[in-house]
Design a protein around this motif. Structure first.
Motif, PDB file in Angstrom:
ATOM      1  N   ILE A   1      15.051 -34.622  33.467  1.00 42.82           N
ATOM      2  CA  ILE A   1      13.653 -35.053  33.409  1.00 42.82           C
ATOM      3  C   ILE A   1      12.899 -33.979  32.622  1.00 42.82           C
ATOM      4  O   ILE A   1      13.441 -32.903  32.345  1.00 42.82           O
ATOM      5  CB  ILE A   1      13.024 -35.276  34.798  1.00 42.82           C
ATOM      6  N   GLY A   2      11.672 -34.255  32.238  1.00 38.88           N
ATOM      7  CA  GLY A   2      10.913 -33.316  31.426  1.00 38.88           C
ATOM      8  C   GLY A   2       9.737 -32.721  32.167  1.00 38.88           C
ATOM      9  O   GLY A   2       9.300 -33.225  33.214  1.00 38.88           O
ATOM     10  N   GLY A   3       9.227 -31.634  31.613  1.00 46.01           N
ATOM     11  CA  GLY A   3       8.029 -31.014  32.140  1.00 46.01           C
ATOM     12  C   GLY A   3       6.832 -31.297  31.251  1.00 46.01           C
ATOM     13  O   GLY A   3       6.917 -32.029  30.260  1.00 46.01           O
ATOM     14  N   GLY A   4       5.706 -30.714  31.583  1.00 48.93           N
ATOM     15  CA  GLY A   4       4.487 -30.922  30.823  1.00 48.93           C
ATOM     16  C   GLY A   4       4.501 -30.185  29.498  1.00 48.93           C
ATOM     17  O   GLY A   4       5.130 -29.129  29.365  1.00 48.93           O
ATOM     18  N   LEU A   5       3.798 -30.753  28.512  1.00 45.79           N
ATOM     19  CA  LEU A   5       3.668 -30.147  27.188  1.00 45.79           C
ATOM     20  C   LEU A   5       2.273 -29.564  27.020  1.00 45.79           C
ATOM     21  O   LEU A   5       1.283 -30.145  27.463  1.00 45.79           O
ATOM     22  CB  LEU A   5       3.894 -31.192  26.086  1.00 45.79           C
ATOM     23  N   GLY A   6       2.194 -28.421  26.338  1.00 46.18           N
ATOM     24  CA  GLY A   6       0.893 -27.848  26.027  1.00 46.18           C
ATOM     25  C   GLY A   6       0.279 -27.118  27.209  1.00 46.18           C
ATOM     26  O   GLY A   6       0.656 -27.319  28.367  1.00 46.18           O
ATOM     27  N   ALA A   7      -0.699 -26.274  26.907  1.00 46.96           N
ATOM     28  CA  ALA A   7      -1.334 -25.464  27.946  1.00 46.96           C
ATOM     29  C   ALA A   7      -1.992 -26.313  29.026  1.00 46.96           C
ATOM     30  O   ALA A   7      -2.055 -25.911  30.193  1.00 46.96           O
ATOM     31  CB  ALA A   7      -2.365 -24.539  27.301  1.00 46.96           C
ATOM     32  N   ALA A   8      -2.452 -27.509  28.651  1.00 44.82           N
ATOM     33  CA  ALA A   8      -3.167 -28.346  29.618  1.00 44.82           C
ATOM     34  C   ALA A   8      -2.261 -28.878  30.717  1.00 44.82           C
ATOM     35  O   ALA A   8      -2.715 -29.088  31.849  1.00 44.82           O
ATOM     36  CB  ALA A   8      -3.849 -29.511  28.900  1.00 44.82           C
ATOM     37  N   LEU A   9      -0.964 -29.084  30.407  1.00 46.44           N
ATOM     38  CA  LEU A   9      -0.101 -29.761  31.374  1.00 46.44           C
ATOM     39  C   LEU A   9       1.207 -29.029  31.670  1.00 46.44           C
ATOM     40  O   LEU A   9       1.972 -29.476  32.531  1.00 46.44           O
ATOM     41  CB  LEU A   9       0.217 -31.184  30.886  1.00 46.44           C
TER      42      LEU A   9
END
Length: 403
Positions: free
Chosen positions: A356-364
């Motif tokens: 599964i994946g995690g959040g991308l970018g500083a916001a997530l």
């Protein structure tokens, strides 16, 4: 008879095979934001013997593929074809061929990929203007109208399926605004095509691109691209003015002479197409057509609703609160307080062979899990398997499910 060949120089680079061993890749249940697992029929198609890229039988395969792609995208656009490269190549082809230096791109940024379009458009000489929304939210028609009237763009870029947030942008009325203001509508459909309802012609989309590795259940390496009549007119006007597309490999004015010739005109060589990937793509689209497009969409909706119920029963919260604004292909689950998201992802991969994946970018980053049930993996049994493994991984950090 012994060969007379004799190396003129000694080899300085050691043969590495004794160290690296034979090829034995890991296997995973791919339920992140993409790629997903390919259908076994697609793998089988990739293993078939190749023909040449100028062989009439290969051209016939491409023509069949184009008809299937028009069906899946619901468009009659003549210029609908596979680009040699991943979805980002089709995306860059759209930007490179439709952007004149100094054009204004109005970019609807509500996730990571809006940021990427700003970067890409700027590299081709566009003036980039932004409409910003909190990541995970969608834009209202009034906001888009205000942005178009203020910035007067030549291209409006919208992400229909934002892979970083799991949000689905409503499309009603956007094309009317674009046409009333002499603006092209460019639509990202990477995480939607083949799983989420798409009606390019009915929505008035001028240009769209996608990838194969998500709901189409085909490995990455070839990517769909389509230009409608207004986009083609822009491309042809640039060519008449002597504007060179600033990317040789993705210059569609040349590639159309290879893949879109009419009235018996000879095909003009541009590059060697990825033949085995075209075989795979053709088979992936055939599988969707055999199931039926509406039936495929319904299956993705059913799997999504089943998974959302599992998450609710466990006490986990979705990033996008309104179900009608969620993708049914890619789901964003909020990471519970005190949980190390990276450790959860690692445990699921190492103990259960589930990605599964995690959040991308500083916001997530660290704040959401991105979980995809796309194409071949859009099945209730897969959703249950992933939810069970996720619950187990969370419990290892002391998390307790809803009583």
């Amino acid at each position: 008879m012994a060969s007379a060949y004799k190396a003129s120089l000694p080899l300085k680079i050691e043969n590495p095979v004794a160290k690296i061993g034979t090829f034995n890749p890991a296997t995973r249940l791919l339920c992140g934001p993409g790629p997903g697992n390919a259908n076994p029929r697609v793998h089988a198609a990739m293993s078939l013997p190749q023909v040449g890229h100028m062989d009439p039988s290969f051209i016939a395969i491409v023509e069949d593929l184009k008809q299937l792609l028009k069906y899946v995208w619901q468009t009659e656009n003549l210029f609908t074809l596979p680009v040699s490269g991943t979805g980002s190549a089709a995306w860059e082809a759209a930007v490179a061929n439709l952007t004149s230096p100094g054009d204004t791109h109005l970019v609807c940024v509500n996730g990571y990929f809006g940021e990427r379009h700003c970067d890409m458009a700027a590299r081709y000489g566009a003036k980039v203007c932004r409409l910003d929304r909190t990541w995970g939210e969608v834009f209202t028609l009034a906001e888009i109208e205000e942005g178009i009237k203020k910035h007067k763009p030549q291209i409006l870029w919208v992400c229909y399926a934002e892979t970083s947030t799991g949000a689905r942008q409503p499309m009603e009325g956007i094309a009317d605004l674009c046409r009333a203001n002499d603006c092209l509508l460019m639509l990202d459909t990477v995480t939607a095509i083949g799983g989420v309802p798409l009606y390019l012609d009915a929505w008035g989309v001028d240009c769209s691109y996608a990838g194969t590795q998500k709901c189409l259940s085909c490995p990455p390496g070839v990517a769909p691209l389509t230009f409608g009549p207004r986009a083609l007119a822009k491309m042809e006007a640039r060519e008449k003015k002597g504007e060179k597309v600033a990317n040789w490999y993705l210059d569609m004015t040349m590639i159309k002479k290879y893949l879109l010739t009419e009235a018996g005109a000879p095909r003009v060589y541009h590059h060697t197409a990825p033949i085995s990937m075209v075989y795979a793509f053709r088979e992936a689209l055939t599988i969707i057509a055999e199931e039926g497009l509406e039936q495929t969409w319904t299956r993705h909706q059913d799997t999504a609703e089943f998974f959302w119920k599992l998450m609710d029963d466990m006490g986990l919260e979705m990033l996008v609160p309104e179900p009608s604004e969620r993708l049914v292909s890619l789901h964003t689950v909020k990471v519970p307080a005190g949980i190390d998201a990276a450790a959860v992802i690692k445990l699921m991969r190492e103990e259960f062979r589930i990605e599964i994946g995690g959040g991308l970018g500083a916001a997530l980053a660290g704040k959401i899990f991105r979980i995809g049930f796309m194409g071949y993996n859009s099945r209730r049994e897969v959703a249950l398997q992933v939810a069970t493994a996720l619950g187990y991984a969370l419990k290892q950090q002391g998390w307790k499910p809803k009583a």
